[in-house]
Design an enzyme around this catalytic site. Structure first.
Site, PDB file in Angstrom:
ATOM      1  N   ASN A  98      11.182  43.535 -34.133  1.00  0.00           N
ATOM      2  CA  ASN A  98       9.931  42.815 -34.096  1.00  0.00           C
ATOM      3  C   ASN A  98       9.101  43.237 -34.752  1.00  0.00           C
ATOM      4  OD1 ASN A  98       8.006  40.796 -32.419  1.00  0.00           O
ATOM      5  ND2 ASN A  98       6.978  42.642 -32.725  1.00  0.00           N
ATOM      6  N   SER A 150      13.525  36.931 -35.037  1.00  0.00           N
ATOM      7  CA  SER A 150      13.735  36.034 -36.372  1.00  0.00           C
ATOM      8  C   SER A 150      12.440  35.011 -36.868  1.00  0.00           C
ATOM      9  CB  SER A 150      14.935  35.103 -36.544  1.00  0.00           C
ATOM     10  OG  SER A 150      14.825  34.419 -37.206  1.00  0.00           O
ATOM     11  N   TYR A 164      10.906  36.208 -47.592  1.00  0.00           N
ATOM     12  CA  TYR A 164      10.973  36.476 -45.605  1.00  0.00           C
ATOM     13  C   TYR A 164      11.860  35.733 -45.065  1.00  0.00           C
ATOM     14  CZ  TYR A 164       8.790  35.725 -41.156  1.00  0.00           C
ATOM     15  OH  TYR A 164       8.164  36.464 -40.197  1.00  0.00           O
ATOM     16  N   LYS A 168      15.014  36.561 -42.847  1.00  0.00           N
ATOM     17  CA  LYS A 168      15.115  36.506 -41.341  1.00  0.00           C
ATOM     18  C   LYS A 168      16.699  35.261 -41.630  1.00  0.00           C
ATOM     19  CE  LYS A 168      11.959  38.230 -39.644  1.00  0.00           C
ATOM     20  NZ  LYS A 168      11.661  39.095 -38.382  1.00  0.00           N
ATOM     21  N   THR A 198      -1.516  35.005 -34.103  1.00  0.00           N
ATOM     22  CA  THR A 198      -2.088  36.701 -33.694  1.00  0.00           C
ATOM     23  C   THR A 198      -3.116  36.885 -34.149  1.00  0.00           C
ATOM     24  OG1 THR A 198      -0.728  37.130 -35.245  1.00  0.00           O
ATOM     25  CG2 THR A 198       0.382  37.089 -33.211  1.00  0.00           C
TER      26      THR A 198
END
Length: 254
Positions: A98, A150, A164, A168, A198
């Site tokens: 993760n 992902s 990024y 991924k 988050t």
């Protein structure tokens, strides 16, 4: 074989290792896996945060939780992480890759080699090494589940997340490759996660995101707990015929 809804999602007697497990999506999955009966290894760079999450898990669920400090971009840390998990529990049945990062940058030509290597290291190189180590042990033991987290950015790359997105997308490819490498005993799947609220999202421009979210089918970002159901499905016997899959959990982005 009949599907038993009472036992299919039961993880009692199993051990799950979650990287980036002390906050955000990782923390939500740690708690969800523990509530389903699994003992857990909580790994991240911040040992104090890992200890706090582990203590909460043991208090709230009664499951055992091992906090371990590990930098996913450093292979030596991952070797030590796996050794610590096996020393404590003797097994890993579920691996959740993760941990991730997507640093901001002003322009593509301003992306430094250090930043690029860091993004690839944490999002792609580290998950490769950890899946290779743990998957080999899982296969030798007769089974297990690897879950790679992902990103929708791999399917919808944007200029501000180009490194990024590339990392991924590579993780998606590794997911299929590892499914074949470690099958039939070990299953390997990816959750293609969309935008979740988050601690990282606290720095977003809320108005700009709200306008973007209007294009989502659900017209909002997700809450961390909303990834847990998919993680439990992939971790458990409920997904016994699912491997090499990229399961999208993104609120209907386009």
């Amino acid at each position: 074989m009949k599907f038993d809804t009472h036992t299919a999602f039961d993880l009692t007697g199993r051990v799950a290792l979650v990287t980036g497990g002390s906050r955000g999506l990782g923390e939500a999955m740690v708690h969800g896996l523990a509530r389903a009966g699994a003992d857990v290894v909580v790994a991240s760079r911040n040992l104090d945060s890992c200890k706090e999450t582990a203590a909460e898990v043991e208090r709230d669920t009664g499951r055992s939780a091992l906090p371990v400090s590990a930098h996913v971009g450093r292979w030596a840390d991952l070797d030590a992480l796996v050794e610590a998990a096996y020393e404590r529990f003797g097994r890993i049945d579920v691996l959740v890759n993760n941990a991730g990062m997507s640093p901001l940058y002003d322009s593509l030509d301003g992306v430094s080699e250090e930043l690029f290597d860091k993004v690839i290291g944490v999002n792609l190189k580290g998950p490769f090494r950890l899946a290779a180590l743990v998957g080999t042990k899982m296969a030798a033991a007769g089974g297990g589940s690897i879950i790679n987290i992902s990103s929708a950015g791999a399917l919808h790359p944007r200029p501000e997340i180009a490194p990024y997105s590339a990392a991924k997308a590579g993780l998606n490819a590794l997911t299929v490759g590892f499914a074949h490498a470690f099958g039939p005993a070990v299953r390997c799947n990816a959750i293609v996660a969309g935008t979740f609220h988050t601690d990282v999202s606290a720095s977003w421009d809320s108005e700009q995101f709200a306008r973007r979210a209007e294009g989502f089918a659900l017209q909002r970002g997700g809450q961390p707990e909303e990834i847990v159901g998919t993680a439990l499905y992939l971790a458990s016997d409920a997904s016994s015929y699912t491997t090499g899959a990229l399961l999208t959990v993104d609120g209907g982005q386009r």
